[in-house]
Design an enzyme around this catalytic site. Structure first.
Site, PDB file in Angstrom:
ATOM      1  N   ASN A 112      41.670  31.330  34.666  1.00 40.17           N
ATOM      2  CA  ASN A 112      42.243  32.472  35.134  1.00 40.17           C
ATOM      3  C   ASN A 112      43.428  32.126  36.029  1.00 40.17           C
ATOM      4  O   ASN A 112      43.261  31.235  36.953  1.00 40.17           O
ATOM      5  CB  ASN A 112      41.187  33.584  35.756  1.00 40.17           C
ATOM      6  CG  ASN A 112      41.824  34.638  36.345  1.00 40.17           C
ATOM      7  OD1 ASN A 112      42.707  34.755  37.135  1.00 40.17           O
ATOM      8  ND2 ASN A 112      41.489  35.636  35.449  1.00 40.17           N
ATOM      9  N   CYS A 143      48.745  41.615  39.621  1.00 42.86           N
ATOM     10  CA  CYS A 143      49.468  41.193  40.807  1.00 42.86           C
ATOM     11  C   CYS A 143      50.630  41.958  40.996  1.00 42.86           C
ATOM     12  O   CYS A 143      51.301  42.093  40.060  1.00 42.86           O
ATOM     13  CB  CYS A 143      49.543  39.895  40.819  1.00 42.86           C
ATOM     14  SG  CYS A 143      47.944  38.890  40.572  1.00 42.86           S
ATOM     15  N   GLY A 230      31.161  46.485  39.743  1.00 43.40           N
ATOM     16  CA  GLY A 230      29.763  46.730  39.767  1.00 43.40           C
ATOM     17  C   GLY A 230      29.420  47.722  38.730  1.00 43.40           C
ATOM     18  O   GLY A 230      30.412  48.484  37.983  1.00 43.40           O
TER      19      GLY A 230
END
Ligand SMILES: Cc1cc2nc3c(=O)[nH]c(=O)nc-3n(C[C@H](O)[C@H](O)[C@H](O)COP(=O)(O)OP(=O)(O)OC[C@H]3O[C@@H](n4cnc5c(N)ncnc54)[C@H](O)[C@@H]3O)c2cc1C
Ligand SMILES: Cc1cc2nc3c(=O)[nH]c(=O)nc-3n(C[C@H](O)[C@H](O)[C@H](O)COP(=O)(O)OP(=O)(O)OC[C@H]3O[C@@H](n4cnc5c(N)ncnc54)[C@H](O)[C@@H]3O)c2cc1C
Ligand SMILES: Cc1cc2nc3c(=O)[nH]c(=O)nc-3n(C[C@H](O)[C@H](O)[C@H](O)COP(=O)(O)O)c2cc1C
Ligand SMILES: Cc1cc2nc3c(=O)[nH]c(=O)nc-3n(C[C@H](O)[C@H](O)[C@H](O)COP(=O)(O)O)c2cc1C
Ligand code: FES
Ligand code: FES
Lengths: 316, 284, 316, 284
Positions: A112, A143, A230
């Site tokens: 990555n 980003c 999550g």
């Protein structure tokens, strides 16, 4: 006390678990999500890396990156926020210091990476292009582009197209582009990335979130905002994966809140060719191993001989 | 380092809000070093999502069963109830299933037997010092300074005394031992034993004061830190602390879970360790 | 067995809990979120409506709406998906059959509404404009515009501006506009809505999600996709509320995953003037009452005399 | 209708995978009607997020304490372990805190004492029929047909027999009673008692067959339905079912929680009730 395990010791024919896409051939469709598995070594005493479909590294940049001040993490209901700030050793140190460890295993390594400018992205990709045992690159476009007012590459279809095109020119290896979910219509970004020459799409990266300590009245992260991951985000990730699968021809890797085989199956059924497991590794270093075993058992129970027969079988 | 499912052997309140839990833990007695920790998870419980880190208080063997099997290893942890996870933990009973990842991190360097040693513990920071005291070869040359806000925070005194370590107690409210901060006592002891190595664990302001005192006395210092942790194994980079030489321009972060939790004082950036953002929610 | 309660019986000076904004004066900053409290009557045997800051109704449309086929709900980790499909009795039946019940209470009634076209929105608003005991309207712009290819009003700043302007022309009562979180940059929508003449902004509506039953391989909702709500989305809601508060001058109502006073406080501290409680009502019909009590107790414990002194006090 | 915190009095496995739980429940004996349900929540447990609906099996009073206080009311529920929530429920013990919202919904219409009545229950669908049978004035003219896949699904037979209701058991695998579907038995009984009112609760395919048979015999039918529920009080509109006269153009939805769970067969749209999307995950 029992060591965690789950293999059935029956004489049933084991299903075929290999998946192939974008020139990759994976033992099974399960791999870690970037940033939750270090450079592989950190978890290697808990899980046999040879069991995994692939190893995905922490995101790498041209130069080492120090990351954000602390606190960097905060637990939330059904998830966690992180603002690690992409701390990493840099692409060169990765190649010289981290790759040799990974080369001991026969599991494909997916690296990555990210940059602060399109040129930086391209330069990192170029350096990794020459590393023989790197199987593919996963490009994190969540980003900010420091050259363009800090707008996140992945939220601007044109910026996404441009940066992926530039990387594509410098890279012969398979290119997976990882999308951000923080957009109005992910299909537009997916299409841009496909047009720019990506070989596969992975999604989702974290959702932007914030938590406040009500006693101190400060954000619970030094960086104020962070990325939510999550099990709580899984429904959002499944929806986005479904939308992208319906939109592009590229193979898709599903990510977001996968904790159990049942969760991985949701992504495979909507059409993901593989899945990445992130936050679950922190909760249970054995999670991926258990997911692989349980996926096999699910196939056996349902009479599925080849896991590929499951992929994209959503009944509408 | 292993991750496995295991069971609680006992779980008792030892002082108001402080619990001591014994856990069946094969492999720990041989492997665990003083200052190491475990990542603890209540099975099938969600929330909490993440595991919780706890120092190892001690390891040992259960009295052998009459079944001829080798005696069983256990660890003990001592924890203070502060939030979601520890609230759930306090309700656990013998036989409840949990998961344990460990032993993790770098422990204390035990040093040489012929050195003077001063152990300084504040509140729950006493936990890793117990195993340290137990492992020290020359207990006669070791002193333990126990500090706390009130008498309730001075936990496991009898256990320490039973080890044969000289102990000095101080509380901020004077409800037990000397009234005042444990650092006062440290100052005196360092005057008496100027060659001593200091080991400290406790809340950040205490560690900070201990560091200043030790620096003045040029006494070597090992500290055990706390930090918010997600993975405990160096993978998430959530638990970092600023290392010596850290600056905005040349940031230098160390993983508390892997390069710590025990650090030599010189490895750390003390100017910045007491910044408010270093505070991990309920850091004590 | 204990009836739920929490009032402290001390002689401590109780804090001032009233909040005022957009011409509304609320007893306290806690109210239900639209669609989770019916028309008020449904929960009236469990909670005293006079305790609440306001009552917010189920979303109303010009004509009665039947809603989606079933299943309409699915539980997920830390949340739930719903695709009720905005089933409602229609604005006229609301005025004649549901308002009289609410008029028995002295709690301000905020009527949530929506339309399939800008004109429908305006027409519903106009009809409610004449109902004396309606204190304010909350406009749900997370609906597809059937006249424009089904693009959701709230995801297109111009469409949001246009529909809010149109409603504004027909409405004298305070107008709260409720934003969708499913956008790249919510600040743009918030600004558009402010420019169009809204008096307040509420956010967030649900995030779009999907869940799959891995045995049947069908979506768990008949509608395939639905709205994710519950505690798992709170960090996203807090972040968006923070961003909107920083962007517009309008008062903001925070919504999303509020289950306890601590959760409500996160929104107030980032600058929300009031909060709405949604999914929590299902889990605990007493949730709002408990939140109000615990907010008061928090103020007492922290020595805060007026809850307004807490609002927007985030330390950065 | 009330919501309160209360405690579990007992919780026992009565057949493999089936549990019977007694809960302290003030107010229920006086208020609850046969066919009503409660929304049950394990306190401090999350997940599950939402409450779980369960029919009331019976209400009653505990033997009075010697403390002179009025005797305490309880309810009993009987549940099958099928998923997340019921798995957590099976581990509850006496004294564990739970929350109860109820009694909710519309119950059975008890009808007249001089009518013949046939109660048809499939598996867990027997639950609300017990309280119904108990409340029926003329038990001698009531018959209960119990159906299940295997003998394990035929729960609480002795309780029903103790009420003095004539019971007929059938299982699909013949492991108990007659081999075959409960609807075979219904067909026979309706021939014998052509004026009977039928009350049915069970899986959707069973209800569908029951409805067809009753329609043929022109026998009045009340059915108790299940649906996915979030609120249980008519506020979320999650639990709707298609009503008679429903169509794409003129949709007509009824709330199972409020207008049901007991419906007269004529109120429902039977053509569409057996559509797959009506299946609530694990609907049995
Ligand atoms: C290496 C190490 C050793 C520790 N040893 C002990 C010990 O022996 N005994 C003991 O009582 N406590 C110890 N702690 C602190 C302990 O981990 C926390 O008290 C505990 O995690 C609190 O969990 P909670 O869910 O009750 O609190 P919450 O406040 O609900 O927790 C929320 C989050 O913050 C984290 N957190 C909260 N406080 C701390 C803290 N002080 N340090 C690190 N993370 C925190 C939690 O892990 C969780 O992720 C240690 C921490 C570390 C890092
Ligand atoms: C009015 C009514 C009365 C009921 N009475 C009984 C009873 O007496 N005994 C009994 O064992 N069961 C009864 N049920 C079914 C019971 O509610 C479910 O079995 C239970 O909710 C399953 O929860 P779970 O978490 O174990 O399953 P999961 O499958 O994990 O539940 C996931 C979600 O689906 C819902 N759900 C799953 N199955 C059903 C179902 N069959 N009906 C409604 N919702 C479902 C759950 O409530 C939850 O929201 C009744 C349902 C209704 C609507
Ligand atoms: C601590 C942490 C660090 C992460 N670092 C990266 C990263 O370096 N590059 C990246 O593309 N994604 C990163 N992610 C995002 C994950 O790869 C993943 O997309 C996300 O966490 C959602 O999956 P999950 O819900 O399974 O965790 C990070 C996530 C976490 C929690
Ligand atoms: C069952 C259900 C129905 C809803 N109906 C509406 C509605 O009619 N109009 C609206 O603006 N929002 C509606 N919402 C969204 C809520 O008002 C709220 O914005 C959202 O649920 C987030 O808050 P929560 O996490 O507290 O539930 C609904 C939510 C749920 C769960
Ligand atoms: S806790 Fe993950 S790196 Fe230390
Ligand atoms: S369950 Fe909410 S309306 Fe019936």
């Amino acid at each position: 006390m029992t060591e965690m395990q789950g293999q059935r010791t029956t004489s049933v024919q084991r299903p075929r678990m290999e998946v192939e896409f974008a020139g990759l051939r994976l033992r099974n469709p399960v791999m870690p999500a970037s940033g939750t598995f270090g450079y592989g070594e950190e978890y290697s005493s808990f899980i046999d890396l040879n069991q995994l479909g692939a190893v995905v590294t922490k995101g790498l940049s041209l130069r080492p990156k120090a990351g954000n001040p602390t606190p960097r993490i905060a637990e939330t209901t059904g998830g966690m926020l992180n603002a690690i700030g992409l701390q990493n050793v840099g692409v060169d140190a990765f190649i010289s210091q981290k790759m040799p460890f990974l080369e001991q295993y026969h599991t494909p390594v997916i690296v990555n990476f990210f940059g602060n400018t399109a040129e930086e992205y391209a330069e990192v990709a170029a350096r990794l292009n020459d590393v023989p045992n790197v199987a593919a690159l996963e490009m994190n476009i969540s980003c900010p582009n420091v050259k363009h007012g800090g707008i996140v590459f992945g939220t601007e279809p044109q910026a996404a197209y441009d940066v992926v095109s530039l990387v594509r020119e410098r890279l012969d290896k398979p290119l997976i582009v990882k999308l951000t979910p923080n957009v109005t219509d992910i299909r537009v970004t997916a299409k841009a990335v496909e047009d720019a020459g990506a070989d596969a799409i992975s999604l989702i990266n974290t959702l932007t979130g914030m938590a406040v300590d009500v006693k101190t009245r400060r954000p619970r992260l030094a960086n104020q905002i962070g990325g939510l991951s999550g099990p709580g985000i899984r429904p959002i990730a499944v929806r986005l994966t479904h939308q992208v699968v319906q939109t592009v021809k590229l193979p898709v890797i599903g990510i977001g809140g996968i904790f159990r085989a049942m969760d991985a199956l949701e992504f495979l059924i909507v059409g993901a060719r593989a899945v990445q497991v992130g936050t679950a590794n922190f909760v249970d270093p054995n999670a991926m191993s258990q997911i692989i075993t349980d996926l096999e058992n699910f196939c056996i129970d349902e009479g599925i001989e080849d896991i590929n027969d499951l992929i994209g079988t959503l009944q509408l | 380092m292993k991750n496995y499912k295991t069971i609680v052997l006992s779980n008792q309140e030892i002082s108001p809000g402080y619990y001591r839990m014994q856990i069946l833990a094969p492999g720990y007695d041989a492997q665990a070093r003083a200052g190491q920790f475990v990542m603890f998870r209540v099975q099938r419980s969600l929330p909490p999502l993440l595991r919780r880190p706890f120092g190892i208080f001690r390891t040992g063997f259960l009295a052998p069963d009459c079944d001829g099997m080798p005696p069983k290893e256990f660890i003990e942890i001592v924890y203070k109830v502060v939030g979601l996870g520890t609230e759930i933990m306090q309700d656990l009973h013998q036989g409840d299933q949990i998961e344990l990842l460990g032993p993790l991190g770098r422990g204390f360097d035990l040093g040489a037997p012929d050195e003077d040693k001063i152990l300084v513990g504040g509140g729950i920071g006493l936990v890793p010092l117990y195993m340290l005291a137990e492992k020290l070869d020359n207990k006669a040359r070791s002193r333990l300074l126990m500090g706390g806000r009130t008498r309730d925070d001075i936990i496991t005194v009898t256990e320490f005394e039973r080890l044969g370590v000289e102990t000095y107690v101080s509380t901020e409210d004077g409800s037990l031992g000397e009234e005042g901060l444990v650092t006062q006592v440290l100052e005196r002891k360092l005057q008496k034993y100027p060659q001593a190595t200091v080991y400290a664990c406790g809340p950040m302001p205490m560690l900070d004061a201990v560091q200043r005192i030790c620096a003045n006395h040029k006494a070597p210092l090992q500290v055990s830190l706390e930090a918010l942790m997600a993975c405990g194994v160096g993978a998430c980079l959530g638990c970092v602390v600023k290392g010596a030489g850290h600056s905005e321009e040349t940031p230098r972060y160390l993983c508390t879970c892997k390069q710590g939790p025990v650090f030599n004082a010189e490895e750390l950036d003390w100017r910045q360790l007491d910044e408010p953002q270093q505070d991990c929610g309920g850091c004590r």
